[in-house]
Enzyme design. Structure first.
Site, PDB file in Angstrom:
ATOM      1  CD1 TRP A  82    -100.930 102.940  48.088  1.00 52.77           C
ATOM      2  CD2 TRP A  82    -100.838 100.652  47.809  1.00 52.77           C
ATOM      3  NE1 TRP A  82    -102.298 102.462  47.578  1.00 52.77           N
ATOM      4  CE2 TRP A  82    -102.227 101.135  47.435  1.00 52.77           C
ATOM      5  CE3 TRP A  82    -100.659  99.285  47.952  1.00 52.77           C
ATOM      6  CZ2 TRP A  82    -103.256 100.279  47.201  1.00 52.77           C
ATOM      7  CZ3 TRP A  82    -101.828  98.393  47.205  1.00 52.77           C
ATOM      8  CH2 TRP A  82    -103.040  99.034  46.992  1.00 52.77           C
ATOM      9  CG  ASP A 106     -94.939 102.333  44.550  1.00 54.47           C
ATOM     10  OD1 ASP A 106     -95.243 102.803  43.539  1.00 54.47           O
ATOM     11  OD2 ASP A 106     -95.711 102.086  45.473  1.00 54.47           O
ATOM     12  CE  LYS A 119    -102.595 103.998  40.913  1.00 56.49           C
ATOM     13  NZ  LYS A 119    -103.850 103.805  41.979  1.00 56.49           N
TER      14      LYS A 119
END
Length: 354
Positions: A98, A165, A189
């Site tokens: 990511w 992030d 999440k």
């Protein structure tokens, strides 16, 4: 009984699921489903307002910051962040897939300095003692790496504005928001079902780049319109509100941090004890959210067999990412300690057979 260790979309509190399901049938006594009510209605506006207020309260967000709910997920923010903040040069920490995706997008907007990388050991550790250039517009890092099971649980000190992030560990621990110009993440999440990103952005950090920013990609557009410039992901925002209510009632991020440590300590202790398994991440950098392990080399041929055994015992979503292999147990806020114990019991039972 099923035990949900999926990496995302992931486990949600049962009461959040039940209240969201009720709203699908009848939202706020309107006789209309949350799935089909106007985002401009007087009934829906309080949902956005409450979800925003709860994030600010739970994370102690200082004055001068805005909370946004935007479509596109965290992957959209990989582009939107440099659009809004990268004027000349940005610094990025490369800790996995990511982070690499974020770096790739940023390179379209200016010079990108990769201050450090853990690619040399397949991202099994967090780089240390790197230097952040003082002339960078910002320093970006991914706080938790879902695929590799590493996590940065401390807000770094930086000579330039911080951007992070926090898709997979937001709301699992306290965060000093005042250190950041922007925090963002996918909802799927610790916050809500998939379908949106949350963004916490410092208002006076915006408007400093020289380029034209397309309307939908300009954070100021969404601040000025309260996340309502276009039709937002209404159901996901509603579920986020219910999740934040649950989180506050449980004791907030301080309580979530305690529970996360208990769950992680339990499972890592079993991985380290059990002769069949070995953890993949360096000890000091192990994630509390995504716990990764593989079969010990001498038992490698048992990997598929153990996976089938665990699935037969109700373990869902424990297959490791293809780039790592092995197993991954995602232990987000809503995962009960009982599920971790059930997984441990499963690992011990399998060990006794082999």
């Amino acid at each position: 009984m099923k035990h949900n260790f999926c990496a995302g979309p992931a486990v949600l509190p049962q009461e959040v699921i039940e209240k969201s399901a009720q709203a699908v049938n009848d939202f706020a006594g309107t006789g209309i489903s949350i799935l089909s009510i106007s985002h401009r209605s007087k009934e829906f506006q309080p949902v956005v307002d409450e979800a925003t207020a709860l994030i600010k309260e739970i994370l102690s967000v200082p004055e001068g910051y805005s909370v946004l709910f935007l479509a596109g997920g965290a992957s959209m923010e990989f582009c939107r962040v440099p659009f809004n903040f990268l004027n000349r040069k940005a610094a990025y920490l490369n800790t996995g897939v990511w982070a690499k995706k974020a770096i790739k997008e940023a390179k379209a907007f200016g010079e990108v300095i990769e201050v450090a990388s853990s690619a040399d050991k397949n991202y099994t550790y967090i780089p240390k003692n790197f230097e952040i250039p003082s002339d960078a517009d910002y320093f970006h890092f991914t706080s938790n790496n879902t695929i590799y099971g590493t996590e940065i649980r401390k807000d770094p000190d930086s000579p330039v504005p911080l951007i992070s992030d926090m898709s997979s560990d937001i709301f699992s621990r306290p965060v000093d928001v005042s250190k950041y110009s922007c925090i963002y993440g996918g909802a799927q999440k610790n916050l809500a079902p998939s379908g949106m990103a949350f963004v916490i952005v410092k208002n006076d950090a915006l408007g400093k780049v020289e380029r034209y920013i397309p309307t939908m990609l300009d954070y100021r557009t969404h601040i000025d319109n309260g996340s309502m410039f276009n039709t937002p992901p209404t159901f996901t925002i509603y579920a986020a509100m219910e999740s934040l209510r649950w989180l506050k009632a449980q004791g907030g991020v301080e309580e979530m941090a305690k529970r996360a440590k208990v769950r992680a300590d339990m499972l890592y202790s079993e991985i380290d004890r059990n002769k069949l398994f070995v953890g993949t991440a360096v000890g000091e950098d192990r994630s509390y959210m995504n716990i990764c392990w593989v079969m010990n080399e001498e038992y490698k041929e048992l990997e598929e067999d153990f996976l089938k055994f665990a699935q037969g015992k109700g373990m869902v979503g424990i297959k490791g990412h293809r780039s790592v292999g092995g197993f991954r147990a995602s232990c987000y806020n809503a995962l009960p300690e009982e599920s971790v114990q059930a997984l441990i019991d499963c690992m011990r039972e399998y060990e006794s057979k082999h």
